[in-house]
Design an enzyme around this catalytic site. Sequence first.
Site, PDB file in Angstrom:
ATOM      1  N   SER A 243       0.827  -1.210   0.000  1.00 35.63           N
ATOM      2  CA  SER A 243       0.000   0.000   0.000  1.00 35.63           C
ATOM      3  C   SER A 243       0.860   1.258   0.000  1.00 35.63           C
ATOM      4  O   SER A 243       0.333   2.364   0.095  1.00 35.63           O
ATOM      5  CB  SER A 243      -0.924   0.011   1.228  1.00 35.63           C
TER       6      SER A 243
ATOM      7  N   THR B 255     -39.202  25.372 -11.270  1.00 36.12           N
ATOM      8  CA  THR B 255     -39.496  24.001 -10.877  1.00 36.12           C
ATOM      9  C   THR B 255     -39.612  23.208 -12.169  1.00 36.12           C
ATOM     10  O   THR B 255     -40.119  23.726 -13.173  1.00 36.12           O
ATOM     11  CB  THR B 255     -40.799  23.883 -10.070  1.00 36.12           C
ATOM     12  N   HIS B 256     -39.115  21.989 -12.151  1.00 38.80           N
ATOM     13  CA  HIS B 256     -39.106  21.146 -13.355  1.00 38.80           C
ATOM     14  C   HIS B 256     -38.358  21.831 -14.503  1.00 38.80           C
ATOM     15  O   HIS B 256     -38.617  21.549 -15.676  1.00 38.80           O
ATOM     16  CB  HIS B 256     -40.523  20.787 -13.798  1.00 38.80           C
TER      17      HIS B 256
ATOM     18  N   SER C 153     -12.540  25.103 -27.722  1.00 40.27           N
ATOM     19  CA  SER C 153     -12.803  23.905 -28.514  1.00 40.27           C
ATOM     20  C   SER C 153     -11.619  23.658 -29.440  1.00 40.27           C
ATOM     21  O   SER C 153     -10.983  24.601 -29.921  1.00 40.27           O
ATOM     22  CB  SER C 153     -14.078  24.088 -29.338  1.00 40.27           C
TER      23      SER C 153
ATOM     24  N   LYS D 298     -16.053  28.879 -29.408  1.00 46.14           N
ATOM     25  CA  LYS D 298     -16.598  28.280 -28.200  1.00 46.14           C
ATOM     26  C   LYS D 298     -15.914  28.792 -26.932  1.00 46.14           C
ATOM     27  O   LYS D 298     -14.705  28.982 -26.880  1.00 46.14           O
ATOM     28  CB  LYS D 298     -16.449  26.756 -28.250  1.00 46.14           C
TER      29      LYS D 298
ATOM     30  N   ASN E 169     -16.449  27.241 -23.234  1.00 43.64           N
ATOM     31  CA  ASN E 169     -17.155  26.162 -22.559  1.00 43.64           C
ATOM     32  C   ASN E 169     -16.986  26.225 -21.041  1.00 43.64           C
ATOM     33  O   ASN E 169     -15.892  26.477 -20.547  1.00 43.64           O
ATOM     34  CB  ASN E 169     -16.651  24.807 -23.050  1.00 43.64           C
TER      35      ASN E 169
ATOM     36  N   GLU F  69     -19.049  21.904 -15.501  1.00 41.54           N
ATOM     37  CA  GLU F  69     -19.451  20.559 -15.906  1.00 41.54           C
ATOM     38  C   GLU F  69     -18.753  19.505 -15.047  1.00 41.54           C
ATOM     39  O   GLU F  69     -19.343  18.461 -14.716  1.00 41.54           O
ATOM     40  CB  GLU F  69     -19.136  20.348 -17.383  1.00 41.54           C
TER      41      GLU F  69
ATOM     42  N   GLN G 135      -7.491  -2.534   4.081  1.00 44.72           N
ATOM     43  CA  GLN G 135      -6.494  -1.718   3.380  1.00 44.72           C
ATOM     44  C   GLN G 135      -7.145  -0.920   2.250  1.00 44.72           C
ATOM     45  O   GLN G 135      -6.621   0.112   1.822  1.00 44.72           O
ATOM     46  CB  GLN G 135      -5.392  -2.615   2.807  1.00 44.72           C
TER      47      GLN G 135
END
Length: 446
Positions: free
Chosen positions: A18, A150-151, A272, A278, A280, A285, A317
């Site tokens: 480990s 809502t929704h 991009s 772009k 982004n 995200e 472990q």
Amino acid sequence: MSRFSLPQDAAFQALNTSLGFDRRLWPFDVAQSRAHVRMLAAQGIISEADRDEILGGLDQAASELEAGTFPFLPDDEDIHMAVERRVTELTGPAGGKIHTGRSRNDQVITDLAMFTRDAATRLSGDLEQLRAVVLQVAEAHLDWPIPGYTHLQRAQPVYLSHHLLAYFWMLTRDIERFAAVLRATSELPLGAGALAGVNFDTDRRMVAAELGFAGVTPNSVDSVSNRDFVLDLLHALSVTATHLSRLGQEIVLWTSTEFGFMTLSDAWSSGSSIMPQKKNPDAAELLRGKAPRVWAHQAALHGVIHALPLTYNKDLQEDKEHLFDAVDTVALCIAAAGGMLETATFHRDAMSAAASDPMIAAVDLADFMVKRGMPFREAHGVVARLVRESVDGGTSLADVTTAELGAEAGAIFEQSSWLESKVSEGGTALARVREQLEQARALLPA
């Protein structure tokens, strides 16, 4: 001499070691060993001379680990064995006494409790900083209208400050969960030995005091098999990651051309490889995408522990990689959330225009009729009919309402009335938001 006549198979060594991930426990292992050998000397179990030799060896090993010059060897199974081996190399026979009165079982769980306590403290501090950013941004946009959803359909308008403060209270609950982790790590496991205690008159409370534990665990069997506090931290991390994922999703929506409520700083945006126009919201995200990773670590550790017989089993472990990755992931996500919010630009005109949709005054219109004696369900049906007439006829709901119910009802469609009518405690009326801001400021550290 060894119990075994054959060396370990290389594949078993690779499976068993480990050191690749638990070496980050070294500060806790060194601190624990220092406290342990001081206690051994105080109890007359080792001599003061041996104590001083061992402490000197631990200091040198710590310096090497800090500098990255520690001479790890292929046979170092874990960080605990590596430190003990190095101290013995440095101090000779005295170093061979460092492990008197303890087992790797109680040594490992003590290091892990110390790491967990440290991580919970650090992450609470990170969340405090993020909470302060949320409050700062909310105060800067106190009376900016925005649709509430809502929704993912426009529902009722709120002030942006009110919407952002929802995250303040989420983060407050997250901090409380990390405080619970600190309570769960308040007792020292060291001294439990392999599972039954040790054959020496140790002073566990002396070690606990030096390492900052409030007391000692009462049962040696439970001490070495307990991983509840790791599950507690993973739960706190999972809920925090969930909250951050919700913020991330809203940032993704708000920065889209379709919403246009917000622009991220270039420092928190990506381009991009093929589309030069772009910009982004990759960081936002990833707040969404990282959350399931953290939940999976919690679920995996539940799987490791479930039906595991007492006391220690090598399965345990598997606690560390789940814990370490979850801690590191959430720490990055907290930093990203704060960075995005603190440097973002909100667009008042776009939010206000969206919050001016007459349809989202429907509840206010129903309440207007209720205040004039109509039962709510009947008022709900009247407004639903007016909405249908508006949609079918391509006419503004305000115009349909005014034509049928008069100018007083039509006046409800002034945007400010929708917001300022929400006067209940915890509502979005400015007076209530100001109360909420005061409550929030009072919770921040002085």
